[in-house]
Scaffold this motif. Structure first.
Motif, PDB file in Angstrom:
ATOM      1  N   CYS A 141     -55.746 -21.002 -44.802  1.00  0.00           N
ATOM      2  CA  CYS A 141     -55.434 -19.771 -45.553  1.00  0.00           C
ATOM      3  C   CYS A 141     -56.422 -18.654 -45.271  1.00  0.00           C
ATOM      4  O   CYS A 141     -56.922 -18.010 -46.201  1.00  0.00           O
ATOM      5  N   VAL A 206     -48.757 -13.107 -45.686  1.00  0.00           N
ATOM      6  CA  VAL A 206     -47.596 -13.965 -45.932  1.00  0.00           C
ATOM      7  C   VAL A 206     -46.531 -13.189 -46.701  1.00  0.00           C
ATOM      8  O   VAL A 206     -45.343 -13.206 -46.359  1.00  0.00           O
ATOM      9  N   LYS A 225     -47.502 -21.197 -49.388  1.00  0.00           N
ATOM     10  CA  LYS A 225     -48.854 -20.752 -49.044  1.00  0.00           C
ATOM     11  C   LYS A 225     -49.877 -21.268 -50.056  1.00  0.00           C
ATOM     12  O   LYS A 225     -50.954 -21.756 -49.684  1.00  0.00           O
TER      13      LYS A 225
END
Length: 350
Positions: A141, A206, A225
């Motif tokens: 991430c 995202v 995510k």
């Protein structure tokens, strides 16, 4: 009248706080400017703007010695605290619900990316910590993963700056390229949401990529995510074990010698805090109205920490690294994207 009473000497905690206030104030000031810039350019975001501004200021003038204690606190403790608050965004119930369908794609992409980071990074002659940061940032991430891993492996500020910048570059590329690719492949809303949630790094990117494709894709991508964020925990524990083992081997002149690893001591306090805040959020103990503020605070703390890292970045170290880390970032971006699509196809999700 009696003699005036002398002021009590400052205790160790208050003295340390006073010593750190000037540097912390500078990091917060840079982060505040970066947050404004991130608001103007959402695809850039506050954290990336913070590290860029910090590096630019360091290039003009290195921080004075009296600022260093506070800047160090911002780059370490504040960084760890931001990871704890990251858990407030997670619902373990959503993780369980979405994990069944997305876990094979997430884990497959993670393994492929980390393997590529190791072998391609070694082939390119990139230092171990830098290839680890780029690999973890790409596979999990982005800046949040880099923030979690940095104190575990003790990465240098120049390596963190280069890794964040590399991740940012390919985030922008993903936002521009992925929606077009999704339409070319005639992907469904859920399939594209899974693709964006596993192959794009920072949450803002995202959202930008998936929302462009459609509202349903955007909602699904965000859950994927956030579920992917949980992978920070096993990766940090694994890296902590490797780092400790290397340290023990170096101290005892060879692997296998010396004391055994204490597993409990390998667990960083901020990972425990991350899990606890995620659990508290799952139990509904955090009011819905508090979530926007906590998310904003989390991003701001990451921005403060990365601003501090930028202020202490060794520019000569960045120049010595050259373009090879960018080449590694490009390779890993392609690996994650292709792996995500291939695994969706093999699991009939595409």
């Amino acid at each position: 009248m009696g003699a005036p009473v002398a002021a009590a000497p400052a205790g160790p905690w208050s003295r340390r706080l006073v010593d750190r206030l000037p540097g912390l104030a500078v990091a917060v000031a840079v982060a505040s400017v970066a947050t404004v810039v991130g608001g103007w350019f959402p695809l850039v975001g506050g954290p990336v703007a913070g590290i860029v501004i910090g590096v630019a200021l360091a290039a003009v003038r290195r921080p004075a010695e009296r600022l260093k204690p506070g800047i160090t606190t911002a780059s370490k403790f504040v960084l760890q605290l931001s990871v704890v608050l990251l858990g407030c965004q997670l619902s373990l119930t959503q993780v369980v619900r979405v994990g069944g369908s997305s876990l094979p794609v997430m884990l497959g992409s993670l393994v492929a990316c980390l393997a590529a980071a190791y072998f391609v990074g070694r082939r390119l002659g990139i230092a171990r910590d830098l290839r680890t940061l780029i690999g973890v940032g790409t596979s999990i991430c982005g800046a949040s993963a880099i923030a979690a891993v940095t104190p575990v492996i003790g990465a240098a500020s120049a390596e963190v700056a280069y890794a964040v910048s590399t991740i940012f570059l390919f985030n922008i590329a993903a936002v521009l390229v992925f929606p077009v690719l999704g339409h070319l492949l005639d992907m469904s809303q859920q399939a594209f949401g899974l693709f964006a949630g596993t192959a794009v790094n920072d949450t803002s990117s995202v959202v930008a990529a998936a929302a462009t494709y459609g509202d349903e894709a955007g909602q699904y991508a965000v859950v994927v995510k956030l579920t992917r964020t949980l992978l920070i925990i096993p990766i940090c524990l694994w890296l902590a074990a490797l780092t400790k083992r290397r340290a023990l081997a170096a101290a005892t002149d060879g692997p296998g010698a010396g004391p055994r690893l204490n597993v409990l001591k390998l667990v960083p306090w901020f990972l425990v805090g991350f899990l606890l805040t995620a659990l508290v959020n799952t139990l509904g103990l955090i009011p819905d109205r508090a979530h926007p503020g906590l998310t904003t605070l989390c991003v701001f703390l990451i921005t403060v920490a990365l601003s501090a890292i930028g202020l202490t970045t060794d520019l000569r170290g960045l120049r010595r690294a050259g373009p090879r880390p960018l080449l590694l970032g490009a390779c890993l971006w392609v690996v994650v994207s292709v792996t995500s699509l291939a695994l969706q196809y093999l699991t009939s999700s595409l």
